[in-house]
Design a protein around this motif. Structure first.
Motif, PDB file in Angstrom:
ATOM      1  N   PHE A  51       0.906  -1.303   0.075  1.00 17.81           N
ATOM      2  CA  PHE A  51      -0.116   0.049  -0.023  1.00 17.81           C
ATOM      3  C   PHE A  51       0.943   1.268  -0.031  1.00 17.81           C
ATOM      4  O   PHE A  51       2.053   1.330   0.461  1.00 17.81           O
ATOM      5  N   ILE A  52       0.418   2.235  -0.568  1.00 12.84           N
ATOM      6  CA  ILE A  52       0.953   3.653  -0.436  1.00 12.84           C
ATOM      7  C   ILE A  52       0.080   4.685  -0.198  1.00 12.84           C
ATOM      8  O   ILE A  52      -1.129   4.756  -0.576  1.00 12.84           O
ATOM      9  N   ALA A  53       0.301   5.398   1.105  1.00 17.35           N
ATOM     10  CA  ALA A  53      -0.505   6.509   1.538  1.00 17.35           C
ATOM     11  C   ALA A  53       0.282   7.653   1.058  1.00 17.35           C
ATOM     12  O   ALA A  53       0.217   7.975  -0.167  1.00 17.35           O
ATOM     13  N   GLY A  54       0.719   8.434   2.167  1.00 16.01           N
ATOM     14  CA  GLY A  54       1.153   9.868   1.743  1.00 16.01           C
ATOM     15  C   GLY A  54       2.601   9.595   1.049  1.00 16.01           C
ATOM     16  O   GLY A  54       3.097  10.457   0.385  1.00 16.01           O
ATOM     17  N   GLY A  55       3.312   8.534   1.185  1.00 17.73           N
ATOM     18  CA  GLY A  55       4.252   8.209   0.313  1.00 17.73           C
ATOM     19  C   GLY A  55       5.817   8.707   0.993  1.00 17.73           C
ATOM     20  O   GLY A  55       6.770   8.602   0.507  1.00 17.73           O
ATOM     21  N   GLY A  77       0.053   5.196   7.867  1.00 14.64           N
ATOM     22  CA  GLY A  77       1.734   5.424   7.453  1.00 14.64           C
ATOM     23  C   GLY A  77       2.506   5.910   8.298  1.00 14.64           C
ATOM     24  O   GLY A  77       3.599   5.245   8.670  1.00 14.64           O
ATOM     25  N   ASN A  78       2.148   6.795   9.406  1.00 10.57           N
ATOM     26  CA  ASN A  78       2.891   6.934  10.637  1.00 10.57           C
ATOM     27  C   ASN A  78       3.191   5.688  11.359  1.00 10.57           C
ATOM     28  O   ASN A  78       4.359   5.510  11.911  1.00 10.57           O
ATOM     29  N   MET A  79       2.148   5.011  11.618  1.00  8.56           N
ATOM     30  CA  MET A  79       2.331   3.844  12.581  1.00  8.56           C
ATOM     31  C   MET A  79       3.326   2.676  11.880  1.00  8.56           C
ATOM     32  O   MET A  79       4.043   2.092  12.542  1.00  8.56           O
ATOM     33  N   MET A  80       3.266   2.924  10.657  1.00  5.28           N
ATOM     34  CA  MET A  80       3.892   1.647   9.738  1.00  5.28           C
ATOM     35  C   MET A  80       5.417   2.217   9.127  1.00  5.28           C
ATOM     36  O   MET A  80       6.039   1.492   8.490  1.00  5.28           O
ATOM     37  N   GLN A  81       5.717   3.715   9.562  1.00  2.00           N
ATOM     38  CA  GLN A  81       6.996   3.930   9.140  1.00  2.00           C
ATOM     39  C   GLN A  81       8.085   3.038   9.750  1.00  2.00           C
ATOM     40  O   GLN A  81       7.951   2.465  10.777  1.00  2.00           O
ATOM     41  N   HIS A 107      11.621   2.617  17.193  1.00  2.03           N
ATOM     42  CA  HIS A 107      10.801   2.966  16.285  1.00  2.03           C
ATOM     43  C   HIS A 107      10.525   4.469  16.396  1.00  2.03           C
ATOM     44  O   HIS A 107      10.556   5.124  17.425  1.00  2.03           O
ATOM     45  N   PRO A 108      10.539   5.277  15.270  1.00  2.00           N
ATOM     46  CA  PRO A 108      10.739   6.614  15.218  1.00  2.00           C
ATOM     47  C   PRO A 108       9.543   7.689  15.431  1.00  2.00           C
ATOM     48  O   PRO A 108       9.566   8.715  15.502  1.00  2.00           O
ATOM     49  N   SER A 109       8.562   7.193  15.553  1.00  2.00           N
ATOM     50  CA  SER A 109       7.116   7.883  15.486  1.00  2.00           C
ATOM     51  C   SER A 109       7.111   8.478  16.830  1.00  2.00           C
ATOM     52  O   SER A 109       7.146   8.045  18.143  1.00  2.00           O
ATOM     53  N   ASP A 110       6.584   9.870  16.676  1.00  2.00           N
ATOM     54  CA  ASP A 110       5.948  10.401  17.785  1.00  2.00           C
ATOM     55  C   ASP A 110       4.565  10.328  18.214  1.00  2.00           C
ATOM     56  O   ASP A 110       4.125  10.278  19.303  1.00  2.00           O
TER      57      ASP A 110
END
Ligand SMILES: Cc1cc2nc3c(=O)[nH]c(=O)nc-3n(C[C@H](O)[C@H](O)[C@H](O)COP(=O)(O)OP(=O)(O)OC[C@H]3O[C@@H](n4cnc5c(N)ncnc54)[C@H](O)[C@@H]3O)c2cc1C
Ligand code: SF4
Length: 327
Positions: free
Chosen positions: A27-31, A110-114, A160-163
Motif C-alpha cells: 500500500f502507499i498512502a502519503g508516500g 503510514g505513521n504507524m507503519m514507518q 521506532h521513530p514515531s512521535d
C-alpha cells in the motif's frame, strides 16, 4: 531503474483484494517514508496500491471515544478542534513530528507503519538483520547513538521513530484492521513488537491486512498533559528521547496517570511500573524522581547511546513536572 505497477483503489475490499492478488506489492498512502525506502533500494514492491481514495479520513468523537481513519492526515488530526480540546496529548505529539510539509502528507496509518531510521537499515551496503535477515546488525558494534535502551535483542537494537505512536500507546488506543480473513482489533501497545529473533517484523499486522483506523477511549486527560521531545534540532529531527505524560489530578493527588516513551525501544515504550507507583500519590518532584528510577530499572546502553540513560530519566521527571504544572 526498477519497474513497478501502480493501481488506485477506492474501497477497502478492493485494496485488500489487490494486495492478495499480488503479495509482492504494498500500500502507499502519503508516500513520505515508502518512496524514500524505494529510492534507496531498501524495498522494491512490484505493485503500489494507492489507498488515498479510501473513505478512511474521518476524525469523529462518539460515546466510545475518538475514532480516526487510517488516511486522516497528520496535520488535520493535530489541528482538529475535538483533538486539541479532548485529546491534547495526541495533538502535541503530532505537532512535534517531522515538519509542516511532511505532516501535510503523512497519514495516521503510514505513521504507524514507518520504518526505523537506523542508518544501517537505509544503507544497503551494510549488514542489517531488519532489512536482510541473517546478515547481522551493523549498529550493535557500530555507531548506535540513536538506538534502543529498552527491549533490544542481539539481532537488532533499532527504535521506532514515531512521535504520534507514543501518545497513542499512552492513551490506550486500539487499532482496527481489515484483511483477507476479516476485521480485527489490536491493542495499540500490542501493535508494534520487540525485535527478538525476527527484527524484520516491525508489528503484529498479518500479511495482507490494511489498517483502517484507531480508536482512543474517552479519558480525563485534557488538562495535565505534556509531550516532551528531546532532539538534536528544534524541528525536523527524530526524537533522541521523548516522553508522553498524562495526569488526572485531584488537588495534588494523582488519580490517574499514563506514561510512555519514544526513541528508546523498537516500539513505543509504556512505563507501567512507574504509572503504578505514581497512582494515588502526590504530584511532587520526589515522587517523579522515584518514578523515573523505577522506569529506568532495566535500561541498557550500547556505547554511543549511553547518554540516553541519564537523558531519559531527566526527561521523565521534566515531562511530569510540566504536565502537573509544578515549577
Ligand atoms: C525528513 C523526515 C523527518 C521525519 N520526522 C519525523 C518525526 O520527527 N516524527 C515522526 O513521527 N515521524 C517523522 N517522519 C516520518 C513521517 O511521519 C512518516 O514518513 C509518515 O508518517 C508516513 O506516513 P505516509 O502516509 O507518508 O506513509 P507511506 O510512506 O505512504 O507508507 C509507509 C508504510 O506504511 C504502509 N501503510 C500506509 N498506510 C497503511 C495502512 N492504512 N495500512 C497498512 N499499511 C499502510 C505502507 O505500505 C508503507 O509500508 C519523518 C519523515 C521524514 C521524511
Ligand atoms: S539495529 Fe536493527 S535496523 Fe539497525 S542495523 Fe541492527 S538490525 Fe538493522
Amino acid at each position: 531503474m526498477i519497474n513497478f505497477e501502480y493501481t488506485r483503489v477506492s474501497a477497502v475490499k478492493a485494496a485488500i483484494d489487490a494486495l492478495a492478488k499480488n503479495p509482492a506489492g504494498g500500500f502507499i498512502a502519503g508516500g513520505t517514508n515508502l518512496v524514500d525506502l524505494m529510492k534507496r533500494g531498501v524495498t522494491s514492491p512490484a505493485r503500489l496500491i494507492d489507498i488515498n481514495n479510501l473513505p478512511l479520513k474521518q476524525i469523529e468523537e462518539n460515546d466510545g471515544g475518538l475514532r480516526i481513519g487510517a488516511l486522516a492526515i497528520n496535520s488535520e488530526v493535530s489541528e482538529n478542534e475535538i483533538v486539541k480540546k479532548n485529546y491534547p496529548l495526541l495533538a502535541m505529539a503530532l505537532e512535534a513530528g517531522a515538519s509542516p510539509q511532511l505532516r501535510n502528507m503523512a497519514t495516521v496509518g503510514g505513521n504507524m507503519m514507518q520504518r526505523t531510521r537506523c542508518t544501517y537499515f537505509y544503507d544497503t551496503t551494510m549488514p542489517c538483520n531488519k532489512r536482510q535477515p541473517g546478515t547481522g546488525c551493523g549498529a550493535l558494534q557500530g555507531y548506535n547513538r540513536m538506538h534502543a535502551i529498552f527491549g533490544a535483542s542481539n539481532k537488532c537494537i533499532a527504535v521506532h521513530p514515531s512521535d504520534m505512536c507514543v501518545a497513542l500507546a499512552a492513551l490506550d488506543a486500539t487499532v482496527t484492521v481489515s484483511g483477507p480473513k476479516g476485521d480485527r482489533k489490536i491493542l495499540f501497545t500490542n501493535f508494534h513488537r520487540l525485535p527478538g529473533d525476527t527484527p524484520e517484523k516491525d508489528n503484529t499486522l498479518l500479511k495482507g491486512e490494511l489498517i483502517t483506523g484507531i480508536t482512543i477511549p474517552k479519558n480525563s486527560f485534557t488538562k495535565n498533559v505534556h509531550y516532551l521531545k528531546i532532539r538534536d534540532r528544534a524541528s525536523y529531527a527524530f526524537a533522541l528521547v521523548s516522553v508522553a505524560s498524562a495526569l488526572e489530578l485531584d488537588g495534588d493527588n494523582i488519580k490517574q496517570v499514563r506514561l510512555a516513551m519514544g526513541g528508546v525501544a523498537h516500539k513505543p515504550w509504556r512505563l507501567t511500573a512507574a504509572e503504578n507507583f505514581l497512582k494515588g500519590k502526590a504530584a511532587t518532584i520526589v515522587n517523579f524522581q522515584q518514578a523515573a528510577t523505577i522506569a529506568m530499572k532495566d535500561a541498557k546502553g550500547y556505547g554511543h547511546n549511553n547518554f540516553k540513560l541519564k537523558l531519559a530519566s531527566n526527561a521523565i521527571i521534566e515531562s511530569l513536572k510540566t504536565a502537573s504544572a509544578l515549577s
